[in-house]
Write an enzyme that holds these catalytic residues in place. Structure first.
Site, PDB file in Angstrom:
ATOM      1  N   LYS A 220     -34.193 -33.540 -26.489  1.00  0.00           N
ATOM      2  CA  LYS A 220     -33.781 -32.470 -25.577  1.00  0.00           C
ATOM      3  C   LYS A 220     -33.707 -32.914 -24.124  1.00  0.00           C
ATOM      4  CE  LYS A 220     -34.547 -28.690 -28.690  1.00  0.00           C
ATOM      5  NZ  LYS A 220     -35.233 -27.443 -29.015  1.00  0.00           N
ATOM      6  N   ARG A 255     -39.792 -30.640 -35.924  1.00  0.00           N
ATOM      7  CA  ARG A 255     -38.362 -30.627 -36.247  1.00  0.00           C
ATOM      8  C   ARG A 255     -37.665 -31.734 -35.456  1.00  0.00           C
ATOM      9  NH1 ARG A 255     -33.556 -28.060 -34.402  1.00  0.00           N
ATOM     10  NH2 ARG A 255     -32.204 -27.326 -36.102  1.00  0.00           N
TER      11      ARG A 255
END
Length: 279
Positions: A220, A255
């Protein structure tokens, strides 16, 4: 799969990401072809993934929602084929739509991962309850289109805690099995750079809720800022640092895109954590 934070911690589960989309922030287009996505999912399972999470709609910052027919076309064949080849595999459908969840469960999915926290289509909670599947409730401000442009909290991270309190009260009050619920604080979904770090460093503030905690930090933007790395796919090593931190702070599920490396990190972090809690 362990079904509650009240159970004894054994090992952290790894969820592999299968984005069957053209525009996901990290791997958009990579798994748009169904066969490519199927192979990727099977390879993740072979590498030790406990769950594969299949999505047919991008939720990257600024993204637009797609038509339900397109989401179905992208995701359902992938789920059906992975389930057909590995019927024992735990497959999750990443969707906010009841109609997509229904077909995904029929195709073999046993978990619903809803970025809207079961708010976009409240009737999906009724379906999940009746189907008896696990659910992931994620925190997000607004929609993917607006979440990174309108970041406003009254008190952070207390607002997130209160969000989950309300969601749990609503969903469990409607009859959903408390043991089926996983919570995800939504790293990168309506959070500033500093807020993402706060969530990772203080993740255990969610423990009193008594739920399994899923963390999805993979590749991210906040990692790109730390690493000075504009390419999302080049942030896997940085991601692994967040994986270890999340495990130590109480995450039950991680995840990620890079499953083999995350499996190794979780095994080592789990071993260290067990030693610390069993002197």
């Amino acid at each position: 799969m362990p079904s509650s934070e009240k159970s004894v911690h054994t090992h952290t589960l790894v969820m592999g990401i299968i984005n069957a989309t053209p525009d996901s922030f990290s791997d958009g287009g990579k798994n748009l072809d169904a066969e490519t996505a199927i192979v990727a999912g099977l390879e993740m399972l072979d590498a030790g993934a406990h769950i594969v999470d299949v999505g047919g709609e991008s939720t990257r910052p600024g993204s637009q929602y797609v038509a339900v027919e397109e989401e179905l076309r992208r995701a359902i064949p992938v789920i059906k084929e992975i389930h057909g080849r590995r019927p024992e595999a735990l497959i999750s459908i990443d969707t906010r739509r009841k109609s997509v969840a229904e077909q995904a469960v029929s195709a073999g999915a046993r978990m619903i991962n809803d970025v809207s926290g079961f708010r976009d289509e409240p009737e999906m909670a009724d379906f999940a309850r009746e189907a008896g599947v696990d659910v992931v409730i994620m925190h997000m401000l607004g929609t993917p289109k607006t979440m990174q442009t309108e970041i406003r909290y009254h008190r952070f991270p207390d607002d997130i805690y209160r969000f989950f309190q309300e969601r749990l009260e609503t969903l469990e009050g409607s009859g959903m099995d408390p043991e089926k619920i996983v919570i995800d604080p939504g790293i990168g979904f309506g959070k500033t750079f500093d807020q993402n770090l706060i969530l990772l460093n203080r993740l255990d503030f969610l423990k009193p809720l008594g739920k399994r905690i899923l963390v999805g930090p993979s590749r991210k933007a906040f990692l790109g800022k730390i690493l000075d790395e504009p390419l999302a796919a080049a942030r896997d090593t940085g991601t692994l640092a967040t994986v270890a931190a999340a495990v130590f702070r109480g995450a039950s599920i991680i995840r990620v895109h890079d499953v083999p490396a995350a499996v190794q990190v979780c095994k080592v972090a789990d071993a260290i954590k067990r030693e610390r809690t069993n002197p």
